[in-house]
Design a protein around this motif. Sequence first.
Motif, PDB file in Angstrom:
ATOM      1  N   ILE A 154       0.856  -1.179   0.000  1.00  0.00           N
ATOM      2  CA  ILE A 154       0.000   0.000   0.000  1.00  0.00           C
ATOM      3  C   ILE A 154       0.899   1.238   0.000  1.00  0.00           C
ATOM      4  O   ILE A 154       1.739   1.407   0.880  1.00  0.00           O
ATOM      5  N   LEU A 155       0.722   2.083  -1.009  1.00  0.00           N
ATOM      6  CA  LEU A 155       1.439   3.356  -1.093  1.00  0.00           C
ATOM      7  C   LEU A 155       0.413   4.471  -0.931  1.00  0.00           C
ATOM      8  O   LEU A 155      -0.577   4.508  -1.661  1.00  0.00           O
ATOM      9  N   ARG A 156       0.647   5.356   0.051  1.00  0.00           N
ATOM     10  CA  ARG A 156      -0.354   6.392   0.342  1.00  0.00           C
ATOM     11  C   ARG A 156       0.335   7.740   0.563  1.00  0.00           C
ATOM     12  O   ARG A 156       1.355   7.832   1.249  1.00  0.00           O
ATOM     13  N   VAL A 157      -0.245   8.780  -0.035  1.00  0.00           N
ATOM     14  CA  VAL A 157       0.203  10.154   0.179  1.00  0.00           C
ATOM     15  C   VAL A 157      -1.017  10.966   0.616  1.00  0.00           C
ATOM     16  O   VAL A 157      -2.059  10.936  -0.046  1.00  0.00           O
ATOM     17  N   SER A 158      -0.886  11.685   1.722  1.00  0.00           N
ATOM     18  CA  SER A 158      -1.997  12.473   2.240  1.00  0.00           C
ATOM     19  C   SER A 158      -1.467  13.762   2.845  1.00  0.00           C
ATOM     20  O   SER A 158      -0.258  13.919   3.045  1.00  0.00           O
ATOM     21  N   ASP A 159      -2.369  14.690   3.139  1.00  0.00           N
ATOM     22  CA  ASP A 159      -1.962  15.917   3.803  1.00  0.00           C
ATOM     23  C   ASP A 159      -3.060  16.370   4.756  1.00  0.00           C
ATOM     24  O   ASP A 159      -4.191  15.892   4.700  1.00  0.00           O
ATOM     25  N   THR A 160      -2.710  17.298   5.623  1.00  0.00           N
ATOM     26  CA  THR A 160      -3.658  17.826   6.612  1.00  0.00           C
ATOM     27  C   THR A 160      -4.198  19.184   6.186  1.00  0.00           C
ATOM     28  O   THR A 160      -4.623  19.973   7.018  1.00  0.00           O
ATOM     29  N   LYS A 162      -6.579  21.625   3.299  1.00  0.00           N
ATOM     30  CA  LYS A 162      -7.996  21.980   3.205  1.00  0.00           C
ATOM     31  C   LYS A 162      -8.869  20.877   2.627  1.00  0.00           C
ATOM     32  O   LYS A 162     -10.093  21.004   2.593  1.00  0.00           O
ATOM     33  N   GLY A 163      -8.270  19.775   2.160  1.00  0.00           N
ATOM     34  CA  GLY A 163      -9.050  18.702   1.566  1.00  0.00           C
ATOM     35  C   GLY A 163      -9.343  18.951   0.099  1.00  0.00           C
ATOM     36  O   GLY A 163      -8.921  19.956  -0.482  1.00  0.00           O
ATOM     37  N   LEU A 164     -10.077  18.047  -0.506  1.00  0.00           N
ATOM     38  CA  LEU A 164     -10.384  18.152  -1.932  1.00  0.00           C
ATOM     39  C   LEU A 164     -11.507  19.153  -2.176  1.00  0.00           C
ATOM     40  O   LEU A 164     -12.475  19.202  -1.413  1.00  0.00           O
ATOM     41  N   ASP A 183      -2.406   7.307 -14.511  1.00  0.00           N
ATOM     42  CA  ASP A 183      -1.666   6.471 -15.468  1.00  0.00           C
ATOM     43  C   ASP A 183      -0.570   5.671 -14.767  1.00  0.00           C
ATOM     44  O   ASP A 183      -0.333   4.503 -15.100  1.00  0.00           O
ATOM     45  N   LEU A 184       0.097   6.286 -13.793  1.00  0.00           N
ATOM     46  CA  LEU A 184       1.162   5.598 -13.067  1.00  0.00           C
ATOM     47  C   LEU A 184       0.602   4.451 -12.232  1.00  0.00           C
ATOM     48  O   LEU A 184       1.226   3.391 -12.109  1.00  0.00           O
ATOM     49  N   ALA A 185      -0.583   4.667 -11.647  1.00  0.00           N
ATOM     50  CA  ALA A 185      -1.226   3.588 -10.885  1.00  0.00           C
ATOM     51  C   ALA A 185      -1.541   2.408 -11.813  1.00  0.00           C
ATOM     52  O   ALA A 185      -1.383   1.239 -11.415  1.00  0.00           O
ATOM     53  N   LYS A 186      -1.956   2.695 -13.046  1.00  0.00           N
ATOM     54  CA  LYS A 186      -2.220   1.627 -14.010  1.00  0.00           C
ATOM     55  C   LYS A 186      -0.937   0.895 -14.376  1.00  0.00           C
ATOM     56  O   LYS A 186      -0.934  -0.327 -14.559  1.00  0.00           O
ATOM     57  N   GLN A 187       0.170   1.634 -14.503  1.00  0.00           N
ATOM     58  CA  GLN A 187       1.454   0.998 -14.794  1.00  0.00           C
ATOM     59  C   GLN A 187       1.844   0.015 -13.699  1.00  0.00           C
ATOM     60  O   GLN A 187       2.478  -1.004 -13.960  1.00  0.00           O
ATOM     61  N   LEU A 188       1.483   0.344 -12.472  1.00  0.00           N
ATOM     62  CA  LEU A 188       1.767  -0.541 -11.347  1.00  0.00           C
ATOM     63  C   LEU A 188       0.783  -1.708 -11.274  1.00  0.00           C
ATOM     64  O   LEU A 188       0.915  -2.561 -10.401  1.00  0.00           O
ATOM     65  N   ARG A 189      -0.204  -1.704 -12.174  1.00  0.00           N
ATOM     66  CA  ARG A 189      -1.293  -2.685 -12.134  1.00  0.00           C
ATOM     67  C   ARG A 189      -1.972  -2.627 -10.764  1.00  0.00           C
ATOM     68  O   ARG A 189      -2.346  -3.661 -10.182  1.00  0.00           O
ATOM     69  N   GLY A 190      -2.130  -1.391 -10.287  1.00  0.00           N
ATOM     70  CA  GLY A 190      -2.704  -1.183  -8.973  1.00  0.00           C
ATOM     71  C   GLY A 190      -4.033  -0.457  -9.034  1.00  0.00           C
ATOM     72  O   GLY A 190      -4.450   0.029 -10.088  1.00  0.00           O
ATOM     73  N   ALA A 191      -4.682  -0.392  -7.895  1.00  0.00           N
ATOM     74  CA  ALA A 191      -5.970   0.285  -7.772  1.00  0.00           C
ATOM     75  C   ALA A 191      -5.770   1.602  -7.038  1.00  0.00           C
ATOM     76  O   ALA A 191      -5.252   1.630  -5.923  1.00  0.00           O
ATOM     77  N   LEU A 192      -6.163   2.705  -7.684  1.00  0.00           N
ATOM     78  CA  LEU A 192      -6.037   4.036  -7.096  1.00  0.00           C
ATOM     79  C   LEU A 192      -7.336   4.407  -6.398  1.00  0.00           C
ATOM     80  O   LEU A 192      -8.408   4.360  -6.997  1.00  0.00           O
ATOM     81  N   GLU A 193      -7.216   4.786  -5.122  1.00  0.00           N
ATOM     82  CA  GLU A 193      -8.376   5.267  -4.365  1.00  0.00           C
ATOM     83  C   GLU A 193      -8.083   6.684  -3.884  1.00  0.00           C
ATOM     84  O   GLU A 193      -6.985   6.960  -3.376  1.00  0.00           O
ATOM     85  N   ILE A 194      -9.064   7.579  -4.045  1.00  0.00           N
ATOM     86  CA  ILE A 194      -8.898   8.972  -3.634  1.00  0.00           C
ATOM     87  C   ILE A 194      -9.927   9.270  -2.550  1.00  0.00           C
ATOM     88  O   ILE A 194     -11.135   9.185  -2.791  1.00  0.00           O
ATOM     89  N   GLY A 195      -9.430   9.599  -1.351  1.00  0.00           N
ATOM     90  CA  GLY A 195     -10.315   9.894  -0.235  1.00  0.00           C
ATOM     91  C   GLY A 195     -10.692  11.356  -0.194  1.00  0.00           C
ATOM     92  O   GLY A 195     -10.001  12.213  -0.778  1.00  0.00           O
ATOM     93  N   PRO A 196     -11.777  11.697   0.496  1.00  0.00           N
ATOM     94  CA  PRO A 196     -12.246  13.088   0.541  1.00  0.00           C
ATOM     95  C   PRO A 196     -11.281  14.036   1.243  1.00  0.00           C
ATOM     96  O   PRO A 196     -11.309  15.232   1.007  1.00  0.00           O
ATOM     97  N   GLU A 197     -10.419  13.510   2.091  1.00  0.00           N
ATOM     98  CA  GLU A 197      -9.473  14.358   2.821  1.00  0.00           C
ATOM     99  C   GLU A 197      -8.121  14.430   2.120  1.00  0.00           C
ATOM    100  O   GLU A 197      -7.069  14.468   2.769  1.00  0.00           O
ATOM    101  N   ALA A 198      -8.141  14.437   0.786  1.00  0.00           N
ATOM    102  CA  ALA A 198      -6.919  14.520  -0.021  1.00  0.00           C
ATOM    103  C   ALA A 198      -5.963  13.383   0.321  1.00  0.00           C
ATOM    104  O   ALA A 198      -4.775  13.588   0.564  1.00  0.00           O
TER     105      ALA A 198
END
Length: 206
Positions: A154-160, A162-164, A183-198
């Motif tokens: 699991i690779l995750r990037v987040s911040d604190t 203002k959110g999306l 596109d990079l997530a597809k190259q990894l053959r991975g699933a990209l999830e975007i949460g409401p808190e960026a």
Amino acid sequence: ALRKSLAEKGALLKEVHHRVKNNLQVVTSLLRLETSRSQDLSTKSVLKAMQSRIHSMALLHETLYRTGTFAAVDLGVYLRQLATQSFRSLNDRPGSIQLDLDVASARVEMDQAIPCGLLVNELISNCLKHGFPGDHPGRIRVELRLVDGGPQLILRVSDTGKGLPADFAARQRDSLGLQLVADLAKQLRGALEIGPEATFTVAFTP
């Protein structure tokens, strides 16, 4: 004879990675010169983003050259170096925005390490550009962990920040950086999830 042949091929691979890294650094230097010459702020921003992307690839070749291991790289070590350098070069408000790293050790092949590095670089840039308007302080967090001991990562990037924004879906279609992330997530053959808190999460298997 076999050991001699393997040693020669190892030395050749090391030299190739060294030269690729040097050539990428030359391109980065040329972009830096063009950035300093340009008076247009949007052009300077694009050139700086390109510098950061190319640097992320150069850093991987440098890591492979230093370790002498070309089949795989420790993704945790690579992302720690990359995130730190990208954050320092892109952050124009040192002190008010902090970087948190929580990256596990995991070996991946080069064709997965490159999109991971570019993805992290792109998301750090996105956080710094849009997550902290005005003088808003905050933190950016980069995580890499194994799911139940592996092999899935699991690779995750987040911040604190203002959110999306409410119109994020429309912006995503028009943003080169966010299109690149998908596109990079597809190259990894991975699933990209975007949460409401960026929060941007990619699950993939090495």
